[in-house]
Design an enzyme around this catalytic site. Sequence first.
Site, short mmCIF file in Angstrom:
data_model
loop_
_atom_site.label_atom_id
_atom_site.label_comp_id
_atom_site.label_asym_id
_atom_site.label_seq_id
_atom_site.Cartn_x
_atom_site.Cartn_y
_atom_site.Cartn_z
N PRO A 83 0.83 -1.21 0.00
CA PRO A 83 0.00 0.00 0.00
C PRO A 83 0.86 1.26 0.00
O PRO A 83 1.86 1.33 0.71
CB PRO A 83 -0.79 -0.12 1.31
CG PRO A 83 0.09 -0.95 2.19
CD PRO A 83 0.81 -1.91 1.30
N SER A 112 -4.27 1.38 0.20
CA SER A 112 -4.16 2.18 1.41
C SER A 112 -5.43 3.00 1.64
O SER A 112 -6.10 3.40 0.68
CB SER A 112 -2.96 3.13 1.30
OG SER A 112 -2.95 4.08 2.36
N HIS A 281 7.85 0.48 7.35
CA HIS A 281 7.19 1.51 6.53
C HIS A 281 8.14 2.05 5.46
O HIS A 281 8.14 3.23 5.11
CB HIS A 281 6.69 2.66 7.41
CG HIS A 281 5.38 3.23 6.96
ND1 HIS A 281 4.18 2.68 7.30
CD2 HIS A 281 5.08 4.32 6.18
CE1 HIS A 281 3.20 3.40 6.77
NE2 HIS A 281 3.72 4.39 6.08
N GLY A 335 6.76 -1.85 -2.83
CA GLY A 335 6.00 -0.64 -3.11
C GLY A 335 6.67 0.25 -4.13
O GLY A 335 6.14 0.50 -5.22
#
Length: 383
Positions: A83, A112, A281, A335
């Site tokens: 996401p 997301s 993250h 990502g």
Amino acid sequence: MSEYINPNYPDIPYLRDKAKKRIPRFAFEYLDGGCNAEINLKRNTDEIREVKLSPYYLRDYPEISLETELFGKTYSAPFGISPIGLQGMIWPGASEILAQAAFEENIPFILSTVATASIERIAEITEGNAWFQLYHPVEGSLRDDLLKRAADAGIKTLVILADVPSFGYRSKEIKNGLAIPPRMSLSNIAQIMSRPNWALSTLMHGQPEFKTLKPYIPEGMSLRHLGLFMNKTFNGRLNEERIKILRDKWQGNLVLKGVATEEDAEKAITHGFDGMIISNHGGRQLDCGESTIHPMSRIAAKYGDQTTIMMDSGIRTGPDIANTMASGAHFSFLGRSFMYGVGALGKKGGRHTIGILKKQLLQVMQQVCCSNTRDLPNHLLKP
């Protein structure tokens, strides 16, 4: 196996270079950057690439398969699309492009809460096969409505974000006015004018919006007040009570994203999560923490037979996927690599990137004589 690979961009660094030339600097720095001094951003990938595999050239092994089962569904490869917020700012329609590519190539796509496509639109594109990542709302009524919308759309896997109790300190985003929401300064406008393809595509597609959240945002809200609204509406810190409510309300697969320690992994299992994504993250939250590969290896060794262990952050290429799987992950997510692909090649970028990753991973497995992804840990060269 995807047939489409543009020979001018045969690897992820080529896509990154091309994307950097096609999208405004403020959008590229949002995609490419980390927090603080960006130490963990670099460390994530560097330490994945310190992993080494052993080739067994004289073994007789059957035909190689990349197929991987996850939560009862067989995917064509052991990786999916992570996401990313504000995807449509990086390239117009990026969420839809990547969801379509993921569906066609049979890999998972995670939407997301703050992406620029709605739950319903992505579910329509993927026939309900997308996953949804929830930023935890402050108000229970908003949480419940988002869960209902996801369930009604046919989504079966809910990802709960754990590693955003506060937003990372990202100096480039502050300078560029890209704290939520974006601020169009004269510098940013000049950057847009220097990227006519991006500007024209944005004009045709429309200004990026938080499509999933649009029903909850008051009309006519200024950019400043929208930022205040977002900060007030979402609180990323999880606790046992919030997790229990989510587990009780969500009937599908429940995944915790942002696990970085054995202690949190044990709690995730105790609280009934079906799987976890070891993640920091993408190096965007905590610069002074570990890279993902080392805690993932420890967690997989300790809990890999009790739950589904996945990993993102730092994975860029097919060999990176192989090293991650060899270190104990059951699945991996990327990502930035996919966003480089879309930024470079637009609508063709999603399938192109998937094709690169599949071909690279297959070549590694052929080289080390490994017939399936589950066997990759047997090729790990231990220090």
